[in-house]
Design an enzyme around this catalytic site. Sequence first.
Site, mmCIF file in Angstrom:
data_model
loop_
_atom_site.group_PDB
_atom_site.id
_atom_site.type_symbol
_atom_site.label_atom_id
_atom_site.label_comp_id
_atom_site.label_asym_id
_atom_site.label_seq_id
_atom_site.Cartn_x
_atom_site.Cartn_y
_atom_site.Cartn_z
ATOM 1 N N ASP A 129 -48.575 -17.672 17.006
ATOM 2 C CA ASP A 129 -48.118 -19.054 16.930
ATOM 3 C C ASP A 129 -48.650 -19.791 15.704
ATOM 4 O O ASP A 129 -48.816 -21.002 15.727
ATOM 5 C CB ASP A 129 -48.532 -19.794 18.215
ATOM 6 C CG ASP A 129 -47.812 -21.127 18.370
ATOM 7 O OD1 ASP A 129 -46.678 -21.247 17.870
ATOM 8 O OD2 ASP A 129 -48.373 -22.046 18.990
ATOM 9 N N CYS A 193 -35.951 -32.025 34.202
ATOM 10 C CA CYS A 193 -36.498 -32.638 32.989
ATOM 11 C C CYS A 193 -36.444 -34.163 33.071
ATOM 12 O O CYS A 193 -35.367 -34.744 33.205
ATOM 13 C CB CYS A 193 -35.723 -32.158 31.760
ATOM 14 S SG CYS A 193 -36.355 -32.856 30.215
ATOM 15 N N CYS A 236 -45.927 -30.958 28.970
ATOM 16 C CA CYS A 236 -45.178 -31.131 30.216
ATOM 17 C C CYS A 236 -44.859 -29.748 30.761
ATOM 18 O O CYS A 236 -44.416 -28.872 30.019
ATOM 19 C CB CYS A 236 -43.889 -31.918 29.947
ATOM 20 S SG CYS A 236 -42.832 -32.142 31.405
#
Length: 373
Positions: A129, A193, A236
């Site tokens: 990453d 969402c 989230c």
Amino acid sequence: MKSALVEAARTRGFDAVGITRPDAIPLAAERLREFLSLGAHGDMEWMARNADRRGDPHALWPQARSIVMLGVNYGPHDDPLAILKERMRGDISVYARGDDYHDLIKPRLKALGRWLIEHAGGDIKVFVDTAAVMEKPLAAAAGLGWQGKHTNLVSRQLGSWLFLGAIFTTLDLPADAPERDHCGTCRGCLDVCPTAAFPAPYRLDARRCISYLTIEHKGAIPRELRPLMGNRIYGCDDCLAVCPWNKFAIAGREAKLAARQALRAPLLADLARLDDAAFRALFAKSAVKRVGRARFIRNVLIAIGNSGDTSLADEAERLLDDASPLVRGSAVWALGRLDRSRLERCAVQRARAESDPEVSAEWTAAKEQGNEH
């Protein structure tokens, strides 16, 4: 050699291993270009700068012939959505409650890479990453899972909770079969969402994603999205947590990735009082530290404004005088949500705001909202 590699990976703490080739994701470049052309990447300009290399692993390293994709399970021990009901506490994404995964996984990738060179030769490069590598499409091509409708990787064995790393090698290793899509007709991740960040299945508009807003976005968060964020102060997990494939998930076994007690459900009042030194101390070795205190307190203030608890108005009012304009502006919004009359009495802070356009805009917006009511 492949069986030995898998065994060596597992003994070094990896929970998933698969091999693919650099040319195994031919559609990735075009999908990335479409994503960027829509501006859906928001502030993440680094994605556009490295788009050519990101979409084609061969462009990143032409000598690579195989890519070993690896996953480390960080499955939570409890329901990650339960804290959303505790409005006086902040919700930090599961992946950021322990030590920074970059610091844990990269040394393991290097160790496994050294083992591979010693036993099979060749050359390697490792990534976790931190470079222009599209880990999720490559992991799907290597059979670790598939990209669900929320665009994240889903594993039949480990559910939604996988950190990914990659070893590019000049060795020609036998590739695994890609995993097919098992989402079926399920829309759980799309429908849950809070900010409607998915314009369609398998498409994400990062500009509406709470993870993007609380981590990558550097400025003030759009006012229309703030009430939808609840008490989510860093990342989230909603779309990950509701995935039905998590019924097969198991809790992560790596102690360093386990949630620290102080980050499981911290009180918003305590977080709002963090100065820079205290922020750095609390989030030492944590991914949260990278956003810096100002952005983090911005997030905390939005959660305070959404809490509905007037006892937190003291924290919002105190932060009207913070050194950071980003924090001051967020404090205006939070105090206006909790106690509008109290905000209107803060004449000194309002006068100071005139020298900063962003903070002044927050005062103007708060006043206009008051007139509407």
